[in-house]
Structures are given as structure tokens and as C-alpha cells.
Design a protein around this motif. Structure first.
Motif, PDB file in Angstrom:
ATOM      1  N   ASP A  64      34.519  57.720  42.055  1.00  0.00           N
ATOM      2  CA  ASP A  64      33.246  57.989  41.360  1.00  0.00           C
ATOM      3  C   ASP A  64      33.260  57.542  39.893  1.00  0.00           C
ATOM      4  OD1 ASP A  64      32.168  59.053  43.559  1.00  0.00           O
ATOM      5  OD2 ASP A  64      32.381  61.165  42.944  1.00  0.00           O
ATOM      6  N   ARG A  65      34.417  57.596  39.266  1.00  0.00           N
ATOM      7  CA  ARG A  65      34.487  57.254  37.842  1.00  0.00           C
ATOM      8  C   ARG A  65      34.457  55.753  37.584  1.00  0.00           C
ATOM      9  NH1 ARG A  65      39.787  60.879  37.331  1.00  0.00           N
ATOM     10  NH2 ARG A  65      39.765  60.289  39.529  1.00  0.00           N
ATOM     11  N   THR A  66      34.782  54.974  38.599  1.00  0.00           N
ATOM     12  CA  THR A  66      34.966  53.525  38.356  1.00  0.00           C
ATOM     13  C   THR A  66      34.176  52.613  39.308  1.00  0.00           C
ATOM     14  OG1 THR A  66      36.989  53.813  39.667  1.00  0.00           O
ATOM     15  CG2 THR A  66      37.254  53.653  37.279  1.00  0.00           C
TER      16      THR A  66
ATOM     17  N   PRO B 220      46.911  49.282  46.986  1.00  0.00           N
ATOM     18  CA  PRO B 220      46.322  50.611  47.147  1.00  0.00           C
ATOM     19  C   PRO B 220      45.540  51.039  45.899  1.00  0.00           C
ATOM     20  CG  PRO B 220      48.629  50.604  47.824  1.00  0.00           C
ATOM     21  CD  PRO B 220      48.350  49.245  47.266  1.00  0.00           C
ATOM     22  N   SER B 221      46.076  50.753  44.721  1.00  0.00           N
ATOM     23  CA  SER B 221      45.396  51.168  43.475  1.00  0.00           C
ATOM     24  C   SER B 221      44.041  50.470  43.331  1.00  0.00           C
ATOM     25  CB  SER B 221      46.288  50.860  42.263  1.00  0.00           C
ATOM     26  OG  SER B 221      46.778  49.535  42.331  1.00  0.00           O
ATOM     27  N   ASP B 222      43.953  49.198  43.686  1.00  0.00           N
ATOM     28  CA  ASP B 222      42.666  48.499  43.588  1.00  0.00           C
ATOM     29  C   ASP B 222      41.660  49.113  44.569  1.00  0.00           C
ATOM     30  OD1 ASP B 222      43.541  46.756  41.628  1.00  0.00           O
ATOM     31  OD2 ASP B 222      44.084  45.163  43.035  1.00  0.00           O
ATOM     32  N   GLY B 223      42.131  49.415  45.777  1.00  0.00           N
ATOM     33  CA  GLY B 223      41.245  50.016  46.774  1.00  0.00           C
ATOM     34  C   GLY B 223      40.705  51.356  46.295  1.00  0.00           C
ATOM     35  N   LEU B 224      41.547  52.156  45.659  1.00  0.00           N
ATOM     36  CA  LEU B 224      41.106  53.476  45.181  1.00  0.00           C
ATOM     37  C   LEU B 224      40.141  53.341  44.004  1.00  0.00           C
ATOM     38  CD1 LEU B 224      44.508  55.440  45.268  1.00  0.00           C
ATOM     39  CD2 LEU B 224      42.573  55.670  46.851  1.00  0.00           C
ATOM     40  N   LEU B 225      40.457  52.466  43.064  1.00  0.00           N
ATOM     41  CA  LEU B 225      39.586  52.296  41.887  1.00  0.00           C
ATOM     42  C   LEU B 225      38.217  51.734  42.293  1.00  0.00           C
ATOM     43  CD1 LEU B 225      42.347  50.928  39.513  1.00  0.00           C
ATOM     44  CD2 LEU B 225      40.957  52.941  39.007  1.00  0.00           C
TER      45      LEU B 225
ATOM     46  N   ASP C 122      50.089  54.411  42.284  1.00  0.00           N
ATOM     47  CA  ASP C 122      49.601  55.505  41.420  1.00  0.00           C
ATOM     48  C   ASP C 122      48.202  55.949  41.850  1.00  0.00           C
ATOM     49  OD1 ASP C 122      51.890  55.293  39.942  1.00  0.00           O
ATOM     50  OD2 ASP C 122      50.972  54.328  38.195  1.00  0.00           O
ATOM     51  N   SER C 123      47.910  57.221  41.594  1.00  0.00           N
ATOM     52  CA  SER C 123      46.560  57.730  41.872  1.00  0.00           C
ATOM     53  C   SER C 123      45.611  57.260  40.773  1.00  0.00           C
ATOM     54  CB  SER C 123      46.583  59.260  41.900  1.00  0.00           C
ATOM     55  OG  SER C 123      46.835  59.736  40.586  1.00  0.00           O
ATOM     56  N   VAL C 124      44.305  57.385  41.038  1.00  0.00           N
ATOM     57  CA  VAL C 124      43.320  57.017  40.009  1.00  0.00           C
ATOM     58  C   VAL C 124      43.487  57.920  38.782  1.00  0.00           C
ATOM     59  CG1 VAL C 124      40.854  56.882  39.480  1.00  0.00           C
ATOM     60  CG2 VAL C 124      41.700  56.085  41.688  1.00  0.00           C
ATOM     61  N   ASP C 125      43.729  59.203  39.007  1.00  0.00           N
ATOM     62  CA  ASP C 125      43.958  60.116  37.874  1.00  0.00           C
ATOM     63  C   ASP C 125      45.094  59.607  36.989  1.00  0.00           C
ATOM     64  OD1 ASP C 125      42.023  61.819  38.700  1.00  0.00           O
ATOM     65  OD2 ASP C 125      43.366  63.436  39.362  1.00  0.00           O
ATOM     66  N   THR C 126      46.188  59.251  37.629  1.00  0.00           N
ATOM     67  CA  THR C 126      47.370  58.792  36.874  1.00  0.00           C
ATOM     68  C   THR C 126      47.072  57.493  36.137  1.00  0.00           C
ATOM     69  OG1 THR C 126      48.774  59.814  38.531  1.00  0.00           O
ATOM     70  CG2 THR C 126      49.819  58.187  37.118  1.00  0.00           C
TER      71      THR C 126
END
Ligand code: HEM
Length: 347
Positions: A252-254, A243-248, A172-176
Motif C-alpha cells: 500500500d505504501r509503494t 521477492p523484494s521487488d514483488g512485495l514493493l 527483506d520485508s517492505v518494512d525493513t
């Protein structure tokens, strides 16, 4: 002091001590061993001992990790618009439905722990919701460095399966992800606090990794090493990165909350404990009974050399991906001994 004043003072004192005694009075449990703040807590001592002996072997191992994960897959399954009972144990009662969802069954990987935990529901005549959050708290208490998680009892039996697509997935994307958690009542900071759980994580059913590949180099210790290693451009040999951990870790938000936990392990522990209480109470009534006293005190984190967060192997600051412009990445020492990781499942 006049007699009247003395009488007034002593009756106030008597009222106060009576109220205090009522507040602190403990119930003697029928097991003849334990006392509790509320009789409803008494039965949980034996459940705790049974889980420790027959599910967790009193270790911070695979069943602990899976039990902790199950609290997420059950509790997050609530949406004010789409339904779901939240922390109600529906993933056990309605396993036939919920384990068919991609996030849970098959490559999702929580079916094993649902199978292992289900017999304890009837054995101890508890509700599946109570059991899931009790097991999560007891299991986590076996992990050095973990905070002592709270436990509340009194959840009713679940009435329906949660709908599909309420549990975030690693693609999932960070937005999702942030939108899903916000829908269930969690802020972006709380999402990152919840992900401290991945300090204790390893793969179970992911096809991309071997079974039991850890998410950081200290999968049996609840520490901030996960927040360090997810910011590196490289991974230690044998480590899995979602992938989700890498993105979060980089969004900028997290990213600043993510980074703040690296050198504030106490802050990480208390934020995790607070948000785990919140997860355990999603969509539950406010009159559940606090039986946290039944949860053991976790062992302290290891101290001394190698215990502080570190750069693994030959990694240095130059291997850290840029993120969080507001604060500098903490200064860490190198732990040259950490060059490859062995799978941890089966322990
Ligand atoms: C963005 C949200 C999250 C995503 C996408 C996610 C995804 C995953 C995935 C894909 C795995 C590995 C599964 C496997 O290989 O079988 C995993 C493991 C794990 N997750 Fe998460 N997770 C999230 C949040 C959470 C939360 C909130 C908790 C607990 C509060 C949690 C606790 C764990 C634990 C303890 C493991 C290790 C399980 C084991 O070793 O068997 N996760 N997670």
C-alpha cells in the motif's frame, strides 16, 4: 536620455555582462580538445573515454549494470546512528571488509565490478567515491531511454569500512527496506524511483536464477517495462523476479508510485535522475563541483511499434495482481512476440 542616465544605464549593463561572462566563462583544458565550466572537470574527459573503451565497450552491457548497482551498495551504506561514509567509495578502498558482507560478496555479486574498477583509481589518481559515481553515470548513458545522470567531483578518500547490514537484500520485508532507506534519508517514493534501475538489471550471482537472467523483457533499455512485469502473477520464461521487488510492487505504501511509472516514463526518468544525484551525494560535503557536462547524452528510447509498455506474450489485465486501489492499472497492448528471454550476461 540625459548623459548621466545613459552613463548609469551603460555601467549597469557592463556590470551585468561582466557577471554573465564570469558565469559562462569556460576553461580551456590542457588536453587541447575540451573546455569545461571548472578546471576540476577537465581530467574527467579522459577517464570517461577510458571507461567507455576499456570497461563498458560503449555498450549498455553487464559492466554498466554492475556499475549502476555498485552506486547503491556504496551510497546506501550510511546511517546517522550506525555510521558508514555513504557515497565515499569505501566499498573499493575497504573491499577486504565490505565484500565479506552477505549483500556484497559471494551471492551478493558486486565483487567483480569492484575488481574491475579498482585499477582505474590509481591509473587516473581519482578518489574511489568519485570513480564509482562517475562510472555509474557514464555507463548508464549507454542505455537507450536512460536520463543523463549528474556527476559531482571532489569526494575525499574514505576513512573506514561501512558497517554490515546497511544494504537491503532481496529477502527483506517492505518494512525493513523502507526503514533502512529512511534511515539513510530516502522516502518511500524515492526508493521506488531508485528501483527504476532494475529496468536494466539481470542476475549475476543469484543461485535461484541462471547467470544473466533479466529482471524484465527489455534489460538493455531504460523503460517502465520492469514496473509492468513485476505486477504480473506470471513471469516471462527466463525472467527473474526478486521477492523484494514483488512485495514493493504490491504494498500500500509503494504500489501507486510503482504503477504511476508505467504510463509516465518521463516522470520515471526524471525521478530516477533526481534520486541518483541524491544517492551519489549521501554524506558528502555540499561543495562538490558539478561536472555533469562530461557525462554523454544517452540515446533516446526506441520509438514506434513495441516501444510503449506492453503485456508480454499472452498476458492480459487479468494476470495483473491487485494493488494500488487509488488508480486503475494503465491500458496496455499485448506484445505477443515476447514469450521467452535469453540470459544477457557476457554481452
Ligand atoms: C530494495 C533494494 C534493492 C534490493 C533488495 C536489490 C537487490 C538486487 C539483487 C539481489 C540483484 C541481483 C544480484 C545478482 O544476481 O547478483 C540486483 C541487481 C541489480 N540491482 Fe538491485 N537491489 C535494490 C536496489 C537497487 C538500487 C537502489 C540500485 C541502483 C540505484 C540497484 C541496481 C541494480 C542493478 C543495476 C542490478 C543488475 C546488476 C547486474 O546485472 O549485474 N538495485 N539487485
Amino acid at each position: 536620455m540625459s548623459f548621466i542616465k545613459l552613463l548609469a544605464f551603460s555601467s549597469v549593463a557592463a556590470t551585468f555582462s561582466g557577471a554573465y561572462a564570469a558565469l559562462t566563462r569556460r576553461v580551456a583544458c590542457s588536453d587541447g580538445v575540451n573546455t569545461a565550466s571548472d578546471e576540476a572537470c577537465c581530467s574527467w574527459f579522459a577517464v570517461r573515454d577510458d571507461l567507455q573503451e576499456n570497461l563498458f565497450s560503449s555498450e549498455c552491457g553487464q559492466e554498466v549494470r554492475e556499475s549502476l548497482r555498485l552506486t547503491f551498495h556504496d551510497g546506501i551504506a550510511f546511517s546517522p546512528t550506525l555510521g558508514g561514509g555513504g557515497a565515499d567509495g569505501s566499498i573499493i578502498t575497504f573491499a577486504d571488509t565490505e565484500l565479506t558482507y552477505a549483500a556484497n560478496g559471494g551471492s551478493g555479486g558486486v565483487e567483480d565490478i569492484v575488481d574491475l574498477m579498482t585499477p582505474f583509481v590509481s591509473k587516473w589518481n581519482v578518489t574511489p567515491g568519485d570513480l564509482i559515481y562517475f562510472a555509474g553515470a557514464v555507463g548508464t548513458s549507454n542505455c537507450p531511454g536512460a536520463p543523463r545522470l549528474q556527476f559531482f567531483t571532489g569526494r575525499a578518500n574514505p576513512v573506514a569500512a561501512a558497517p554490515d547490514n546497511l544494504v537491503s537484500q532481496p529477502g527483506d520485508s517492505v518494512d525493513t527496506i523502507l526503514a533502512r532507506f529512511a534511515d539513510a534519508g530516502f522516502s518511500s517514493d524515492e526508493v521506488i524511483a531508485l528501483l527504476a534501475s532494475h529496468s536494466l538489471a539481470a542476475t549475476d550471482a543469484l543461485t535461484s536464477g541462471a547467470i544473466g537472467d533479466p529482471f524484465d523483457s527489455t534489460p538493455r533499455v531504460f523503460d517502465s517495462q520492469f514496473f509492468v512485469e513485476t505486477r504480473l502473477t506470471n513471469a516471462v520464461d527466463g525472467e527473474v523476479r526478486l521477492p523484494s521487488d514483488g512485495l514493493l510492487a504490491r504494498d500500500d505504501r509503494t504500489s501507486c508510485t510503482w504503477q504511476s511509472f508505467i504510463d509516465d516514463q518521463d516522470g520515471m526518468r526524471s525521478a530516477f535522475a533526481a534520486v541518483m544525484t541524491k544517492l551519489s551525494l549521501v554524506n558528502q560535503p555540499s561543495d562538490l563541483i558539478d561536472c555533469s557536462e562530461v557525462i554523454p547524452e544517452p540515446p533516446a528510447a526506441p520509438s514506434g511499434s513495441g516501444a510503449a509498455p506492453y503485456f508480454p506474450g499472452t498476458s492480459t489485465l487479468s494476470d495483473v495482481d491487485a494493488a494500488c486501489t487509488a488508480t486503475a492499472f494503465p491500458t496496455l497492448t499485448q506484445n505477443a512476440a515476447v514469450t521467452s528471454l535469453a540470459p544477457v550476461n557476457g554481452d
